[in-house]
Every structure is written in C-alpha cells, then in structure tokens.
Design a protein around this motif. Structure first.
Motif, PDB file in Angstrom:
ATOM      1  N   ILE A 101      58.382  73.677   1.286  1.00 11.56           N
ATOM      2  CA  ILE A 101      58.170  73.387   2.709  1.00 11.56           C
ATOM      3  C   ILE A 101      59.064  72.201   3.035  1.00 11.56           C
ATOM      4  CG2 ILE A 101      56.523  72.714   4.505  1.00 11.56           C
ATOM      5  CD1 ILE A 101      54.297  73.959   2.891  1.00 11.56           C
ATOM      6  N   LYS A 102      59.927  72.388   4.027  1.00  8.55           N
ATOM      7  CA  LYS A 102      60.839  71.311   4.425  1.00  8.55           C
ATOM      8  C   LYS A 102      60.553  70.900   5.857  1.00  8.55           C
ATOM      9  CE  LYS A 102      64.760  72.768   1.530  1.00  8.55           C
ATOM     10  NZ  LYS A 102      66.143  73.319   1.557  1.00  8.55           N
ATOM     11  N   GLY A 103      60.819  69.625   6.136  1.00  8.41           N
ATOM     12  CA  GLY A 103      60.730  69.126   7.512  1.00  8.41           C
ATOM     13  C   GLY A 103      59.312  68.903   8.011  1.00  8.41           C
ATOM     14  N   ILE A 104      58.355  68.771   7.075  1.00  3.05           N
ATOM     15  CA  ILE A 104      56.956  68.613   7.503  1.00  3.05           C
ATOM     16  C   ILE A 104      56.682  67.163   7.932  1.00  3.05           C
ATOM     17  CG2 ILE A 104      56.034  68.082   5.195  1.00  3.05           C
ATOM     18  CD1 ILE A 104      53.662  69.929   5.914  1.00  3.05           C
ATOM     19  N   SER A 105      55.870  67.006   8.965  1.00  4.49           N
ATOM     20  CA  SER A 105      55.478  65.679   9.471  1.00  4.49           C
ATOM     21  C   SER A 105      54.069  65.370   8.983  1.00  4.49           C
ATOM     22  CB  SER A 105      55.477  65.685  10.999  1.00  4.49           C
ATOM     23  OG  SER A 105      56.644  66.249  11.510  1.00  4.49           O
ATOM     24  N   PRO A 106      53.599  64.118   9.186  1.00  3.52           N
ATOM     25  CA  PRO A 106      52.179  63.830   8.897  1.00  3.52           C
ATOM     26  C   PRO A 106      51.301  64.789   9.695  1.00  3.52           C
ATOM     27  CG  PRO A 106      53.374  61.806   9.345  1.00  3.52           C
ATOM     28  CD  PRO A 106      54.315  62.930   9.655  1.00  3.52           C
ATOM     29  N   ALA A 107      50.347  65.441   9.036  1.00  2.00           N
ATOM     30  CA  ALA A 107      49.595  66.529   9.669  1.00  2.00           C
ATOM     31  C   ALA A 107      48.186  66.099  10.047  1.00  2.00           C
ATOM     32  CB  ALA A 107      49.537  67.721   8.726  1.00  2.00           C
ATOM     33  N   ILE A 108      47.756  66.532  11.239  1.00  2.00           N
ATOM     34  CA  ILE A 108      46.394  66.284  11.723  1.00  2.00           C
ATOM     35  C   ILE A 108      45.789  67.640  12.056  1.00  2.00           C
ATOM     36  CG2 ILE A 108      44.995  65.261  13.580  1.00  2.00           C
ATOM     37  CD1 ILE A 108      47.653  63.338  13.753  1.00  2.00           C
ATOM     38  N   ALA A 109      44.669  67.982  11.437  1.00  2.00           N
ATOM     39  CA  ALA A 109      44.032  69.278  11.701  1.00  2.00           C
ATOM     40  C   ALA A 109      42.826  69.079  12.602  1.00  2.00           C
ATOM     41  CB  ALA A 109      43.595  69.919  10.392  1.00  2.00           C
ATOM     42  N   ILE A 110      42.750  69.882  13.661  1.00  2.00           N
ATOM     43  CA  ILE A 110      41.558  69.880  14.517  1.00  2.00           C
ATOM     44  C   ILE A 110      40.976  71.280  14.391  1.00  2.00           C
ATOM     45  CG2 ILE A 110      40.658  69.495  16.832  1.00  2.00           C
ATOM     46  CD1 ILE A 110      43.106  67.773  17.394  1.00  2.00           C
ATOM     47  N   GLU A 111      40.047  71.413  13.442  1.00  2.00           N
ATOM     48  CA  GLU A 111      39.539  72.740  13.091  1.00  2.00           C
ATOM     49  C   GLU A 111      38.358  73.139  13.955  1.00  2.00           C
ATOM     50  OE1 GLU A 111      39.598  73.895   8.870  1.00  2.00           O
ATOM     51  OE2 GLU A 111      39.964  71.781   8.480  1.00  2.00           O
ATOM     52  N   LEU A 506      40.374  66.922  20.217  1.00  2.00           N
ATOM     53  CA  LEU A 506      41.711  66.992  20.801  1.00  2.00           C
ATOM     54  C   LEU A 506      41.934  65.811  21.754  1.00  2.00           C
ATOM     55  CD1 LEU A 506      44.356  68.500  21.415  1.00  2.00           C
ATOM     56  CD2 LEU A 506      43.106  69.911  23.041  1.00  2.00           C
ATOM     57  N   ALA A 507      40.932  65.530  22.601  1.00  2.00           N
ATOM     58  CA  ALA A 507      41.042  64.405  23.541  1.00  2.00           C
ATOM     59  C   ALA A 507      41.124  63.079  22.790  1.00  2.00           C
ATOM     60  CB  ALA A 507      39.844  64.395  24.494  1.00  2.00           C
ATOM     61  N   TYR A 519      50.284  68.533  14.802  1.00  2.00           N
ATOM     62  CA  TYR A 519      48.899  68.845  15.165  1.00  2.00           C
ATOM     63  C   TYR A 519      48.660  70.328  14.937  1.00  2.00           C
ATOM     64  CZ  TYR A 519      47.955  64.353  17.404  1.00  2.00           C
ATOM     65  OH  TYR A 519      47.727  63.026  17.644  1.00  2.00           O
ATOM     66  N   ILE A 520      47.592  70.653  14.203  1.00  2.00           N
ATOM     67  CA  ILE A 520      47.250  72.058  13.953  1.00  2.00           C
ATOM     68  C   ILE A 520      45.851  72.291  14.516  1.00  2.00           C
ATOM     69  CG2 ILE A 520      47.005  73.849  12.217  1.00  2.00           C
ATOM     70  CD1 ILE A 520      48.813  72.145  10.396  1.00  2.00           C
ATOM     71  N   LEU A 521      45.741  73.157  15.518  1.00  2.00           N
ATOM     72  CA  LEU A 521      44.478  73.391  16.204  1.00  2.00           C
ATOM     73  C   LEU A 521      44.001  74.820  15.974  1.00  2.00           C
ATOM     74  CD1 LEU A 521      46.267  71.337  18.154  1.00  2.00           C
ATOM     75  CD2 LEU A 521      44.277  71.560  19.583  1.00  2.00           C
ATOM     76  N   ASP A 522      42.692  74.960  15.794  1.00  2.00           N
ATOM     77  CA  ASP A 522      42.094  76.275  15.564  1.00  2.00           C
ATOM     78  C   ASP A 522      41.341  76.714  16.814  1.00  2.00           C
ATOM     79  OD1 ASP A 522      41.172  78.548  14.465  1.00  2.00           O
ATOM     80  OD2 ASP A 522      39.847  77.628  12.988  1.00  2.00           O
ATOM     81  N   GLU A 523      41.946  77.588  17.591  1.00  2.00           N
ATOM     82  CA  GLU A 523      41.329  78.162  18.797  1.00  2.00           C
ATOM     83  C   GLU A 523      40.713  77.132  19.732  1.00  2.00           C
ATOM     84  OE1 GLU A 523      40.036  82.181  19.147  1.00  2.00           O
ATOM     85  OE2 GLU A 523      39.296  82.019  17.119  1.00  2.00           O
ATOM     86  N   PRO A 524      41.511  76.268  20.339  1.00  2.00           N
ATOM     87  CA  PRO A 524      40.938  75.264  21.252  1.00  2.00           C
ATOM     88  C   PRO A 524      40.359  75.860  22.529  1.00  2.00           C
ATOM     89  CG  PRO A 524      43.332  75.193  21.318  1.00  2.00           C
ATOM     90  CD  PRO A 524      42.966  76.125  20.212  1.00  2.00           C
TER      91      PRO A 524
END
Length: 958
Positions: A101-111, A506-507, A519-524
């Motif tokens: 995996i290349k070019g990945i940023s710090p990840a935040i998951a909002i599941e 998210l807010a 940011y990775i969001l699961d069905e907002p």
C-alpha cells in the motif's frame, strides 16, 4: 496526472500491475494484491483529496477493503512510529494480506458500530461540547441567589475603595466589622482582647461605645443584636491624597476581623444608609460554591447530584407498573397495588373521602389533570397517597411478601432532586445571559447554536471566552450540518441510532479540523431522510475541501452521484465477490454491464411495487402520545401486516416506537422494559399477540465468543454430531469438549478465544493470534476428531452457504446433517450466506447483527406464539439487491401470522409497505405531528409529506 478511466482494461476494468506502478503515490493511495477475507488479490487506486465511494452487495468485500485493509494498515503504521515498548509487539502484529500500500495517510475510521451503552455518556460529552461548556461557565458564569435573584459576588478591597470614593463629597463614613466570638471565650474576654489589639470603640445595641466603658456595663446588659467593631471613620474628601490608601487598609482590616464580612454606614444630606460587603461567596444567608469546571461535571463526585450520583435516574417506583392500564378509573381499580383484601383499604379510603375535595374517582386515569395525578401520590388530610403507601411497604420489607410486592413496582424513575439534569442543585445558580448549564443542555442543538451566535458579553468576558466560544460554535455548526439539530446535549448516547452516533463522530472529527488525513466512513447516511442527505453531502465535501481523503462505504444514490470516484466491488457476496468490477466516475459506472449497482441505478433491475396491499382489521391504538416532541396525537398500528413508520430525521419516529410503543407492550406481556414515555391510553387488539420483539443494530453479543452459529442455536447440534464420532466415544469426549466456552477441549492458552490480548501502555490493547492453537481455539487432540473429513475449527471457518451445502450433502449421519442445514437456512434466507459460522459478533456490522436476530426468529417457525416485530432501520448495510432478500424474509414472518413495524427511510421498503405512518413535517420542535397514515399510493398525494414527494418517482399513481 494519469486519468484513472484510461487505465482500465477493456475486458474486466481491472488495473494492471504495470499501470498501478505508473501512478504517483502523492496523487493516489495505491493498493496492490489485497487478499483480506474474500478479496481476490484486488488492485485499487484511490484518488487523494477526493470523496471516494466504495459500493457493492453486502458481503462483497467493501469493509474488507476499506477497514480491514486500508484502515488497518494506516493504524499499524501509526503504531510503528511509537515507543519501543509498543514496537516490541509489531513483529507479531497482524499486517493486512496485501502486496503493498503506497501513499497512505494517517487513518481515522468512523464505523457504523452502535454507540456506547455507557449510562454516563451523552451527546454533550461525546462531542466534547460539554467540556467546553463547563469551562465557559467556570470562567464567565455569574452566580445568582435563588432567594432574591440577586447576583452573588465576592467583594474585594478594590470594590470597597471604588464604592467609597464614588460617594458624594463630605459624606461621613464609618467602617464596621462584626465581632466573631472565639470558642470558649466570654463577650467581655473578647472585648479585652480587641482592646489589646488597638481597637477602641464598638457598636453595641445601636450605640457607639468605648470598649473600656462597655465592659463594666455587660453585667446588666446583653446584646440585642450582633455587636461590631468600629474599624475607622472619616469624611470623603477628594483632595485627600492619602484617603484611598486609608480606605484600603480599613477594608482589609474589616474583612479580616469580621471573618470576610463588613459594612459601612454612610451619613450624607440624603440621610443615613448601610452598605454590606463580603469577601465570602454568600448572599441572603446562603453560602455558594465558587464556579469551577468540576462544579458542572456530573461524572465527578464534586459536581454530580448526590441522590442519583450523576446518572439522572434512580431505582424508584415506576408509575407505569403501579397504573398499567390508564383507561381505568380509580373506582375501577386503576391502581393495581391497591387491590386485594388488605391493600384495597387504601383505595377504599380515597373513594370514601373523594367528595370532600372533589376528586373524580370515576374518570379514567389518563383524563386526570397533572394536579389530580400528583394528588394520588402525595395524598392529603383525607387520604394517604401512594408515596405514603410505598413508605409503609418499605418499612415492612423484613416480611417476604412486602419485599416481593415492592420489587414488583420498582423501575427506573427520574431523579427527584436534579430532575434528570444529573448536576448538584447549586450548579444551576450559575448563569450566562440568564441561562443555567442545565437549561442549555436541554435545548435542541439548533436553538443552542442560535443562542451562542447571538450571545452578548461584556468586553472582559468576551476576551476570556473567545477561544471557548469558537470551539463550541464550530462543533454546534457541524452537528446542525449533519442533520442533528433536533438532539439535545443531555441526550444519552445509548438512546441514539447507529446513524446518529456515526454522524456525531463525523461532526466531532470535523470539529478537530485535521488536515491531510484519511477518513473512512461506514454508511453515514443511515437514519437520514432523503431530504437531509444533501446536508450530509455538504459536510463530506467540507471534510474533503480541508485537504483530507474521504472514503465512504455507501449505497445511497445521491452520495454516489457526488463522489469524485466510485469503486464497485462484487459481483456477489462471500467467495463469489471480492473483485473490483469498476473504479472511476459515476457516468462510467452506469455503463458497466457486470455491476448490480449500475443495473439498479439505470433501471435495468428494480424492486417491484407489490401487486396488492394486505388488508387489516386488528390494530393497537396509542392515544395522546406526548413524549419529547410528540404533539399528543393518537395513532393506530395495524397487525398481521407490514407497517412502515417514516418521517424526516428527528420527527419523533424512535420516540413513538422505541420509547412508547415497545416498552408499553413489553410491560403488558409481563416483561421489564425501560421507562415508558408519556401517553394517555393503549387500546386495541394487543391481547391477540403474545409478545413484542425489538430488533435493532446492537451487537448480538458483547463477548468476542458470541457468534452467529451459537446465536441461532445451531452449534449445540454440531457439537453433538462431533461427540458421536467413534474416536470421540473412545476418548470419552462429551459435546462439551467441542465448546470453546468451557474447559475441556478448548485451548488453555487463549481459553478458546483464538487470540491473546496484549495490554499496551497508553494505548488500545492489541489482539494477536494465539501461538499455541494457531487461532483454531481447540487443543490439538480435539482436532483429530473429524466429520466428513473436517475438524470442528474448519466448520467454524466455513461461510453459511458452504456449511449448508456441506451438511445437506453429507453421507455420514445424513439425518443430523440435514437438521443442521435447516437450522442454518434462515441465515441464508436473510442474505447472510457469506458470513462465517464462527465469526465474532464484534466484527459484524449493525445491519448484519440485526439480520441474524431476524434469522433466529425465522428459525422458530410458525409454532411460535404470534409476535409484533419492530425493526429499526433494517436496510442498514444493504445494497439494492439485498433488499429483495430482506423483503422475502419479512413475507415469511407475516405468513407465520406475525406483525411487523419498521422504522425506515429507504424508499424501496416504504413502497413495499402495506401501511405507512408518516411523522413530521420537520424535525425537533417543528415535528412530532401525525402527517399521514395510509397506503403508499395515498402518501404520494399528500403535499405536506416530504416522504411522499420523494416516493413519487418510485410509485406511478394512476
């Protein structure tokens, strides 16, 4: 920059290895050879600083790509940058199965995990707004006396000096300090000590006397009022250069001698008057606490209400259990605890004396006024009320029958001291612009946002509050932007839907204003009416425009159309999915022949409108629903059909169903529910049902040991089957040996978990595969036992589809195999054929957990007593194609004679309903009305209904 569409192979739309290597990791996040779960070595290029939507059928591999590959690797790399203590585990820490995996940023998951069950967590604490509010009140809050309403102020020496210097010229001023008696001293001894300190005069019974003259007089006189020391006396002269220093010295001395209290007597042309000063925080004979952040913290023993300890509710006497049938009058026995030979004496006392105070004993309870209802509890001189009755019961709890009786009527009730605000009473004496912190947390967020935007502060307070106000306003703005303006800060996190809790996260992320993150969001969009989706899209764009890459796992058409890039995974679920069918823009997706998503969006496939609507005769009626924003309407819930309750976000759907209908019915059928919301009367054919079930997105089990095969009770049969193996019998293995929950056959190292938890310092614990059993959960000798060539751990690793085929086609003990296959079939019927039998419930999405609960009820079949099933957003996580399957499962329930009520926004479910109840027209205070009840065909004609307007394109009205 390479255009992504140009990289597609004409045949299969897959990106080749060579083409992937040509892309710049500064422009794209490049994933090569992802093989997590069912992903089939996929290559993906995600555009950075774009809104990217990943879509596909349930179980196709969307979450595996977004969360288990991308987020997992982002988290792993973050941990890699930490201390050596953390890094010592990294060699063993799970790395996603991927080439690179290349070019990945710090990840935040909002599941889309259902929010916390913590009873102390509120919207205010989870968004951090309450933390800023506490600081704001501690810094600029003004304390007001509840007696007089005057400002409580701690006076300083400067306040006294400024007051005296502002007096008219030649005013005569005299300083006094009350004489505080030391313990064990007489008044004359105290006076003698004051004389030794240099004081010469005191005020005694309104006369100024020298101390040496007063001491001999004390034998014949006693003080009629508190005596005071004369500290100083002078005339106000602006030309006296030493006057300011003299007043300051006098004030300081007076405060010291008077233990923080003093007063001055002013003699001028207008007459004589007194002015009191205190450097103690007191007024009207009351002592007040200085505002501090802890004073407003209900999660801190200092600020929490002492009665409920900051929970807002206590275990008390539940009115709904004492008076379950509110259509009865007092005369007809509405008060169930006042029945029976002995206890009916209390009821008879009220009936016999009611004429003396004009109490309507024949009027149904729900028609009584609030004062009359309260009178039943408080009683009066003619009869003893319910409070006195339960006090008598409590005094007799040494007798078993009284203990049993008391437990029958106990339940959660609002704390009588703080009235549910959770704070100690004196915290509400502190106000900003006339509002206490409790008033603010009970305001809807849209009103609260207006309050803070229009808040007028003086120059000093504005400067002090500047930074806090910025943070509060930012967060309130984002909460309103994601369509949550109808919530209050005091709302419990545990009462929020999955979509609401996700949009709060998210807010909160927006409020922290991170830049350059992933940011990775699961069905907002879960829980959002179609009308409000546009606001959500604006928020997602704002997050993107800050310089973040926003990846959304989503099925909503509007969000797909807005996306800069769409990745479609499929074609089907489980082992038949896991391929990238398409990646590019929306227009390109619509032309893709393999995509189910494209087929439903361009109209090639669709969910048909039912040819007929079921008719109904039986119903349950709720009269006078008034909880939260509901405006006191009455509504009928039909039975034996599918009823959908809809309306914009915050219109009152959850309040009507979760807070009133469900707990009221649960108590009718002998269960214990949460406290029932306010309503007048429950009538209708509820006796024709035997139970009510609420099926939401909460996990099927909180333990990591909980999984689908144990939840639907199929694992018992599987264990029995393995225990019947000849080798099992020879070794003496009972069915318990094949359980990972009890000692025997399970691995003793991980105790049947398959994983070992490593406790990390200052960060979340890490779970690693158990080295002893290699994740199989069982001892090596247990794995020797096989059925049709498979060990027990291999069965747990099968998908539902694979397991059904395996057991249905088994030749060894085929009868038991077919029985197990039948038990697993309901999971397949609700579209969960792709999940693994032993998959931990903690890894299931909210929608999957909900459908497993549905499967467990389907497995019980028509023999079960008739039940009302309530579903909360059952389309969570479902693709258009999966809704077909879900509707068939609903049909199966109704064919068995059950009734279904669904809270839903999805137009495909709404158009398939037999009956619709639409609430609104808006959310919050502007909602709570019954806008419409009837069939979908009639709903589209209703001009007042937002739902009707969006449904018109789905239903053609003749």
């Amino acid at each position: 920059m390479v255009i992504l569409q140009d990289l597609f192979f004409p045949k299969d739309n897959m990106i080749s290895d060579i083409e992937l290597d040509k892309l710049d990791p500064k422009q794209y996040i490049l994933i090569k050879g992802a093989r997590v779960h069912n992903l089939q070595s996929v290559n993906v290029a995600l555009e950075r600083k774009q809104l990217v939507v990943i879509t596909g059928l349930s179980g196709s591999g969307k979450s595996s790509l977004a969360f288990d590959t991308l987020y997992s690797e982002g988290q792993r790399r973050y941990v890699e940058s930490l201390s050596s203590y953390a890094r010592q585990f990294l060699g063993r820490m799970h790395k996603p199965e991927v080439d690179y995996i290349k070019g990945i940023s710090p990840a935040i998951a909002i599941e889309q995990k259902v929010n916390t069950r913590n009873p102390r967590s509120t919207v205010g604490t989870s968004t951090e707004i309450y933390d800023y509010l506490k600081l704001l009140f501690a810094r600029i809050g003004k304390t007001y006396s509840p007696v007089s309403g005057n400002l409580v102020k701690r006076h300083t020496v400067t306040d006294v000096v400024d007051y005296v210097l502002a007096l008219p010229q030649e005013s005569k001023v005299m300083f006094f300090a009350p004489i505080e008696m030391a313990e064990g001293r007489s008044f004359s001894q105290q006076l003698a000590i004051l004389m030794q300190q240099g004081f010469t005069r005191v005020r005694f019974n309104d006369r100024i006397l020298r101390i040496e003259d007063l001491i001999p007089m004390l034998e014949n006189q006693s003080p009629k009022q508190k005596p005071a020391i004369v500290i100083d006396r002078f005339s106000v002269d602006p030309n006296d250069v030493d006057l300011q220093a003299r007043i300051g010295d006098s004030a300081q001395t007076a405060f010291y001698e008077g233990k923080g209290e003093c007063w001055i007597e002013i003699e001028s042309l207008e007459g004589t008057r007194k002015e009191y000063f205190s450097n103690r925080f007191e007024l009207d004979g009351m002592s007040f606490e200085e505002p501090s952040a802890n004073l407003f913290a209900f999660n801190n023993p200092y600020g929490a209400c002492k009665t409920c300890e900051g929970f807002g509710s206590i275990i008390g006497i539940d009115e709904d259990l004492v008076i379950p049938n509110k259509s009865l009058s007092v005369y007809d026995g509405a008060i169930v605890c006042w029945k029976g030979e002995k206890m009916s004496e209390w009821n008879q006392q009220l009936i016999n004396t009611a004429y003396k105070f004009d109490f309507p004993i024949h009027k149904p309870y729900y028609q009584l006024s609030a004062e009359q209802k309260q009178l039943l509890w408080d009683g009066n001189k003619h009869f003893e009320g319910l409070n006195a009755f339960f006090k008598m019961i409590e005094e007799n709890t040494y007798k078993i029958q009284y203990r049993v009786m008391l437990s029958r009527y106990r339940g959660k009730t609002t704390c009588p001291d703080c009235m549910g605000t959770r704070l100690r009473k004196d915290a509400n004496y502190v106000k900003i612009s006339g509002r206490s912190i409790s008033e603010l947390v009970l305001m809807p967020l849209d009103e609260l946002y207006d309050f803070f935007r229009n808040l007028q502060l003086d120059k000093h307070d504005k400067e002090v509050a500047k930074r806090l106000m910025l943070e509060i306003n930012n967060r309130l703005e984002y909460l309103n932007d994601v369509g949550l303006g109808y919530l209050t800060l005091n709302r419990l996190s545990s009462t929020l839907s999955g979509g609401e809790s996700q949009r709060i996260n998210l807010a909160t992320s927006l409020g922290s204003s991170l830049v350059g993150s992933l940011y990775i969001l699961d069905e907002p969009s879960i829980g959002l009416h179609q009308r409000d989706t546009e606001r959500l899209i604006k928020v997602l764009k704002k997050l993107r425009d800050l310089g973040n890459t926003v990846i959304v796992v989503e099925h909503d058409e509007d969000i797909m159309r807005t996306a800069g890039q769409i990745i479609d995974i499929g074609p089907l679920a489980g082992s038949l999915g896991g391929k990238v069918l398409y990646q590019g823009n929306f227009e390109g997706l619509m032309k893709n022949p393999e995509s189910y998503t494209a087929a439903y969006l361009n109209g090639e496939k669709s969910i048909p409108v039912p040819s007929r609507r079921r008719k109904w005769k039986e119903f349950i009626e709720l009269q006078g629903v008034r909880q939260h924003n509901l405006k006191g309407f009455s509504v009928k819930i039909p039975l034996r059909i599918m009823t959908v309750i809809t309306g914009v976000s915050g219109s009152g759907k959850s309040t009507l169903v979760k807070t009133i209908l469900y707990p009221a019915l649960k108590k009718m059928y002998g269960g214990h529910g949460e406290k029932t919301g306010k309503y007048d009367l429950l009538t209708g054919d509820y006796a024709s049902l035997s139970d009510v079930e609420f099926i939401d997105q909460n996990p099927i089990g909180r333990s990591s040991r909980s999984n689908p095969v144990t939840y639907i009770k199929a694992y018992d049969e599987i264990r029995n089957l393995w225990a019947q193996n000849p080798l099992s019998k020879a070794r003496g293995y009972s069915p318990g040996y094949f359980s990972f929950n009890i000692d025997g056959g399970r691995c003793s190292e991980c105790e049947g978990e398959g994983k070992v938890k490593i406790e990390m310092q200052f960060m979340a614990d890490i779970s690693l595969q158990c080295e002893s059993c290699n994740g199989t959960r069982f001892k090596e000798e247990i794995l020797d036992i096989k059925y049709q060539g498979k060990a027990i751990h291999e069965i747990l690793d099968m998908t539902v589809d694979e397991a059904i085929t395996f057991f249905a086609e088994s030749t060894e003990k085929p009868a038991i195999g077919k029985r197990i296959a039948e038990k697993l079939k309901p999971l397949q019927d609700v579209g969960l054929g792709y999940i693994k039998l032993g998959q931990s419930s903690s890894t299931l999405s909210g929608g999957e957990a909900q459908r497993i609960k549905l499967a467990s009820f389907l497995s019980k079949g028509s023999t079960q007593q008739k039940t009302l099933f309530i579903f909360d957003e059952p389309t969570t996580g479902l693709h258009f194609h999966d809704i077909h399957v879900l509707l068939k499962a609903f049909e199966a329930l109704m064919d068995n004679g059950h009734s279904i009520v669904i809270i839903e926004h999805n137009p495909d479910i709404i158009k398939s309903a037999d009956w619709i109840i639409d609430l609104g027209p808006e959310g919050g205070e502007r909602g709570g009305n019954l806008v419409f009840e009837g069939t979908p065909e009639d709903l589209v004609k209703c001009e007042d209904s937002y739902t009707g307007r969006f449904l018109r394109e789905k239903i053609s009205v003749k």
